[in-house]
Motif scaffolding. Structure first.
Motif, PDB file in Angstrom:
ATOM      1  N   GLU A  44       5.025 -32.623  30.487  1.00  0.00           N
ATOM      2  CA  GLU A  44       6.064 -33.192  31.347  1.00  0.00           C
ATOM      3  C   GLU A  44       5.589 -34.411  32.138  1.00  0.00           C
ATOM      4  OE1 GLU A  44       9.240 -31.958  31.023  1.00  0.00           O
ATOM      5  OE2 GLU A  44       8.253 -30.753  29.481  1.00  0.00           O
ATOM      6  N   VAL A  45       4.490 -35.016  31.733  1.00  0.00           N
ATOM      7  CA  VAL A  45       3.939 -36.180  32.431  1.00  0.00           C
ATOM      8  C   VAL A  45       4.758 -37.422  32.085  1.00  0.00           C
ATOM      9  CG1 VAL A  45       1.926 -37.715  32.557  1.00  0.00           C
ATOM     10  CG2 VAL A  45       1.609 -35.232  32.570  1.00  0.00           C
ATOM     11  N   PRO A  46       5.149 -38.222  33.082  1.00  0.00           N
ATOM     12  CA  PRO A  46       5.833 -39.492  32.797  1.00  0.00           C
ATOM     13  C   PRO A  46       4.859 -40.458  32.111  1.00  0.00           C
ATOM     14  CG  PRO A  46       6.018 -38.897  35.125  1.00  0.00           C
ATOM     15  CD  PRO A  46       5.024 -37.977  34.514  1.00  0.00           C
ATOM     16  N   LEU A  47       5.265 -40.979  30.947  1.00  0.00           N
ATOM     17  CA  LEU A  47       4.439 -41.930  30.202  1.00  0.00           C
ATOM     18  C   LEU A  47       5.116 -43.291  30.180  1.00  0.00           C
ATOM     19  CD1 LEU A  47       3.269 -39.842  27.106  1.00  0.00           C
ATOM     20  CD2 LEU A  47       2.014 -40.349  29.226  1.00  0.00           C
ATOM     21  N   LEU A  48       4.382 -44.310  30.580  1.00  0.00           N
ATOM     22  CA  LEU A  48       4.894 -45.679  30.582  1.00  0.00           C
ATOM     23  C   LEU A  48       4.803 -46.264  29.181  1.00  0.00           C
ATOM     24  CD1 LEU A  48       3.159 -46.928  33.844  1.00  0.00           C
ATOM     25  CD2 LEU A  48       5.477 -46.028  33.573  1.00  0.00           C
ATOM     26  N   GLU A  49       5.804 -47.038  28.814  1.00  0.00           N
ATOM     27  CA  GLU A  49       5.831 -47.655  27.491  1.00  0.00           C
ATOM     28  C   GLU A  49       5.203 -49.045  27.540  1.00  0.00           C
ATOM     29  OE1 GLU A  49       9.726 -47.407  25.779  1.00  0.00           O
ATOM     30  OE2 GLU A  49       9.826 -45.253  26.109  1.00  0.00           O
ATOM     31  N   GLY A  50       4.642 -49.473  26.415  1.00  0.00           N
ATOM     32  CA  GLY A  50       4.104 -50.814  26.283  1.00  0.00           C
ATOM     33  C   GLY A  50       2.711 -51.018  26.848  1.00  0.00           C
ATOM     34  N   VAL A  51       2.025 -49.935  27.212  1.00  0.00           N
ATOM     35  CA  VAL A  51       0.679 -50.055  27.774  1.00  0.00           C
ATOM     36  C   VAL A  51      -0.353 -50.181  26.655  1.00  0.00           C
ATOM     37  CG1 VAL A  51       1.290 -48.828  29.890  1.00  0.00           C
ATOM     38  CG2 VAL A  51       0.393 -47.539  27.948  1.00  0.00           C
ATOM     39  N   LEU A  52      -1.560 -50.604  27.006  1.00  0.00           N
ATOM     40  CA  LEU A  52      -2.620 -50.731  26.012  1.00  0.00           C
ATOM     41  C   LEU A  52      -3.100 -49.370  25.534  1.00  0.00           C
ATOM     42  CD1 LEU A  52      -4.862 -53.602  27.436  1.00  0.00           C
ATOM     43  CD2 LEU A  52      -2.898 -53.744  25.892  1.00  0.00           C
ATOM     44  N   ALA A  53      -3.144 -48.407  26.438  1.00  0.00           N
ATOM     45  CA  ALA A  53      -3.614 -47.059  26.107  1.00  0.00           C
ATOM     46  C   ALA A  53      -3.135 -46.095  27.191  1.00  0.00           C
ATOM     47  CB  ALA A  53      -5.134 -47.028  26.021  1.00  0.00           C
ATOM     48  N   TRP A  54      -3.032 -44.824  26.823  1.00  0.00           N
ATOM     49  CA  TRP A  54      -2.662 -43.809  27.811  1.00  0.00           C
ATOM     50  C   TRP A  54      -3.357 -42.494  27.493  1.00  0.00           C
ATOM     51  CZ3 TRP A  54      -0.381 -39.447  25.897  1.00  0.00           C
ATOM     52  CH2 TRP A  54       0.305 -39.534  24.687  1.00  0.00           C
ATOM     53  N   LEU A  55      -3.517 -41.695  28.536  1.00  0.00           N
ATOM     54  CA  LEU A  55      -4.057 -40.343  28.432  1.00  0.00           C
ATOM     55  C   LEU A  55      -3.193 -39.401  29.251  1.00  0.00           C
ATOM     56  CD1 LEU A  55      -7.833 -41.046  29.215  1.00  0.00           C
ATOM     57  CD2 LEU A  55      -6.905 -40.403  26.970  1.00  0.00           C
ATOM     58  N   VAL A  56      -3.054 -38.193  28.785  1.00  0.00           N
ATOM     59  CA  VAL A  56      -2.570 -37.106  29.626  1.00  0.00           C
ATOM     60  C   VAL A  56      -3.808 -36.273  29.928  1.00  0.00           C
ATOM     61  CG1 VAL A  56      -1.191 -34.997  29.726  1.00  0.00           C
ATOM     62  CG2 VAL A  56      -0.213 -37.086  28.746  1.00  0.00           C
ATOM     63  N   CYS A  57      -4.035 -36.027  31.224  1.00  0.00           N
ATOM     64  CA  CYS A  57      -5.243 -35.354  31.670  1.00  0.00           C
ATOM     65  C   CYS A  57      -4.905 -34.141  32.525  1.00  0.00           C
ATOM     66  CB  CYS A  57      -6.106 -36.306  32.494  1.00  0.00           C
ATOM     67  SG  CYS A  57      -6.617 -37.790  31.627  1.00  0.00           S
ATOM     68  N   ARG A  58      -5.741 -33.112  32.410  1.00  0.00           N
ATOM     69  CA  ARG A  58      -5.633 -31.912  33.237  1.00  0.00           C
ATOM     70  C   ARG A  58      -6.553 -32.076  34.439  1.00  0.00           C
ATOM     71  NH1 ARG A  58      -8.749 -27.531  33.640  1.00  0.00           N
ATOM     72  NH2 ARG A  58      -9.976 -28.149  31.818  1.00  0.00           N
ATOM     73  N   VAL A  59      -6.010 -31.964  35.631  1.00  0.00           N
ATOM     74  CA  VAL A  59      -6.810 -32.108  36.850  1.00  0.00           C
ATOM     75  C   VAL A  59      -7.794 -30.941  36.928  1.00  0.00           C
ATOM     76  CG1 VAL A  59      -6.746 -32.172  39.375  1.00  0.00           C
ATOM     77  CG2 VAL A  59      -4.980 -33.373  38.046  1.00  0.00           C
ATOM     78  N   VAL A  60      -9.080 -31.275  37.091  1.00  0.00           N
ATOM     79  CA  VAL A  60     -10.111 -30.237  37.176  1.00  0.00           C
ATOM     80  C   VAL A  60     -10.731 -30.139  38.564  1.00  0.00           C
ATOM     81  CG1 VAL A  60     -10.618 -30.238  34.708  1.00  0.00           C
ATOM     82  CG2 VAL A  60     -11.905 -31.755  36.215  1.00  0.00           C
ATOM     83  N   ALA A  61     -10.589 -31.202  39.384  1.00  0.00           N
ATOM     84  CA  ALA A  61     -11.130 -31.147  40.745  1.00  0.00           C
ATOM     85  C   ALA A  61     -10.492 -32.229  41.596  1.00  0.00           C
ATOM     86  CB  ALA A  61     -12.645 -31.324  40.737  1.00  0.00           C
ATOM     87  N   ARG A  62     -10.410 -31.931  42.887  1.00  0.00           N
ATOM     88  CA  ARG A  62      -9.981 -32.895  43.900  1.00  0.00           C
ATOM     89  C   ARG A  62     -11.035 -32.860  44.996  1.00  0.00           C
ATOM     90  NH1 ARG A  62      -5.514 -30.075  42.217  1.00  0.00           N
ATOM     91  NH2 ARG A  62      -3.803 -31.325  41.362  1.00  0.00           N
ATOM     92  N   VAL A  63     -11.652 -34.015  45.258  1.00  0.00           N
ATOM     93  CA  VAL A  63     -12.747 -34.085  46.222  1.00  0.00           C
ATOM     94  C   VAL A  63     -12.319 -34.960  47.392  1.00  0.00           C
ATOM     95  CG1 VAL A  63     -15.169 -34.730  46.550  1.00  0.00           C
ATOM     96  CG2 VAL A  63     -14.394 -33.902  44.300  1.00  0.00           C
ATOM     97  N   PRO A  64     -12.188 -34.393  48.590  1.00  0.00           N
ATOM     98  CA  PRO A  64     -11.837 -35.211  49.754  1.00  0.00           C
ATOM     99  C   PRO A  64     -12.872 -36.308  49.974  1.00  0.00           C
ATOM    100  CG  PRO A  64     -11.678 -32.868  50.268  1.00  0.00           C
ATOM    101  CD  PRO A  64     -12.359 -32.977  48.929  1.00  0.00           C
ATOM    102  N   ALA A  65     -12.394 -37.522  50.285  1.00  0.00           N
ATOM    103  CA  ALA A  65     -13.281 -38.662  50.508  1.00  0.00           C
ATOM    104  C   ALA A  65     -12.644 -39.583  51.550  1.00  0.00           C
ATOM    105  CB  ALA A  65     -13.528 -39.403  49.199  1.00  0.00           C
ATOM    106  N   GLY A  66     -12.862 -39.293  52.813  1.00  0.00           N
ATOM    107  CA  GLY A  66     -12.276 -40.098  53.887  1.00  0.00           C
ATOM    108  C   GLY A  66     -10.765 -40.013  53.846  1.00  0.00           C
ATOM    109  N   ASP A  67     -10.094 -41.183  53.845  1.00  0.00           N
ATOM    110  CA  ASP A  67      -8.634 -41.200  53.809  1.00  0.00           C
ATOM    111  C   ASP A  67      -8.097 -41.152  52.375  1.00  0.00           C
ATOM    112  OD1 ASP A  67      -9.338 -43.753  53.012  1.00  0.00           O
ATOM    113  OD2 ASP A  67      -8.039 -44.787  54.440  1.00  0.00           O
ATOM    114  N   HIS A  68      -8.969 -40.866  51.425  1.00  0.00           N
ATOM    115  CA  HIS A  68      -8.605 -40.749  50.018  1.00  0.00           C
ATOM    116  C   HIS A  68      -9.053 -39.396  49.469  1.00  0.00           C
ATOM    117  CE1 HIS A  68      -7.638 -44.943  50.150  1.00  0.00           C
ATOM    118  NE2 HIS A  68      -7.397 -44.986  48.853  1.00  0.00           N
ATOM    119  N   CYS A  69      -8.666 -39.159  48.251  1.00  0.00           N
ATOM    120  CA  CYS A  69      -9.156 -38.007  47.517  1.00  0.00           C
ATOM    121  C   CYS A  69      -9.574 -38.516  46.139  1.00  0.00           C
ATOM    122  CB  CYS A  69      -8.063 -36.947  47.385  1.00  0.00           C
ATOM    123  SG  CYS A  69      -8.677 -35.402  46.671  1.00  0.00           S
ATOM    124  N   LEU A  70     -10.735 -38.095  45.690  1.00  0.00           N
ATOM    125  CA  LEU A  70     -11.207 -38.432  44.363  1.00  0.00           C
ATOM    126  C   LEU A  70     -10.727 -37.335  43.414  1.00  0.00           C
ATOM    127  CD1 LEU A  70     -12.980 -40.326  42.636  1.00  0.00           C
ATOM    128  CD2 LEU A  70     -14.887 -38.782  43.129  1.00  0.00           C
TER     129      LEU A  70
END
Length: 168
Positions: free
Chosen positions: A113-139
């Motif tokens: 159910e991932v939204p895929l953009l058309e006309g791109v050079l390449a795409w991946l559907v990925c399964r999230v395996v980790a979220r690492v807090p990093a300041g005001d962001h998350c890796l």
């Protein structure tokens, strides 16, 4: 030829110094998408290939962004590598408050159910395996489960605060 640093111009590390340094770093441009109650997405210049076995990528996302509530919970994301012909698409996904999936954005629902953009050079559907807090962001670390690299053209780059094409 390298130039010796001028130690008289040293600045304390902080947000402005980091922005100034990374304006000089050319980065590839990607769009990350996910599906929540509605599709979300954002332009990313932080995409990296982390490992080949298993195939894992990473990207950073601001925890104050409109996409974060969905990305904080989703199991799958779309990773799209943009071509130099997609400057406006990159700008739309970077713009706060924009309806990123409205026309003229062309997209479809892909695997998981991932939204895929058309006309791109390449795409991946990925399964999230980790979220690492990093300041005001998350890796976010995500393992590729499917994709396609059949697009043609040259990559879109981000440098000095602008989207640019690759030059020889």
């Amino acid at each position: 030829m390298s130039v010796s640093p001028d130690l008289s111009t040293l600045r304390a590390a902080g947000p402005e110094l980091l922005r100034s340094v990374f304006r000089r770093h050319a980065a590839g441009v990607a769009v990350i998408t996910a599906q929540g109650d509605r599709p979300v997405g954002f332009t990313a210049t932080s995409l990296t290939s982390v490992a080949a076995e298993p195939p894992i990528v990473s990207f950073g996302v601001g925890t104050g962004s409109s996409s974060w509530p969905v990305l904080a919970e989703t199991e799958h994301v779309g990773v799209h590598i943009l071509g130099e012909h997609q400057r406006e698409l990159a700008a739309v996904f970077a713009r706060s408050g924009a309806d990123r999936f409205a026309a003229p954005t062309r997209w479809r629902t892909g695997p998981e159910e991932v939204p895929l953009l058309e006309g791109v050079l390449a795409w991946l559907v990925c399964r999230v395996v980790a979220r690492v807090p990093a300041g005001d962001h998350c890796l976010v670390l995500a393992e590729a489960v499917t994709g396609e690299a059949a697009g043609t053209g040259r990559p879109l780059l981000y440098h000095q605060g602008r989207f640019n094409g690759l030059r020889d």
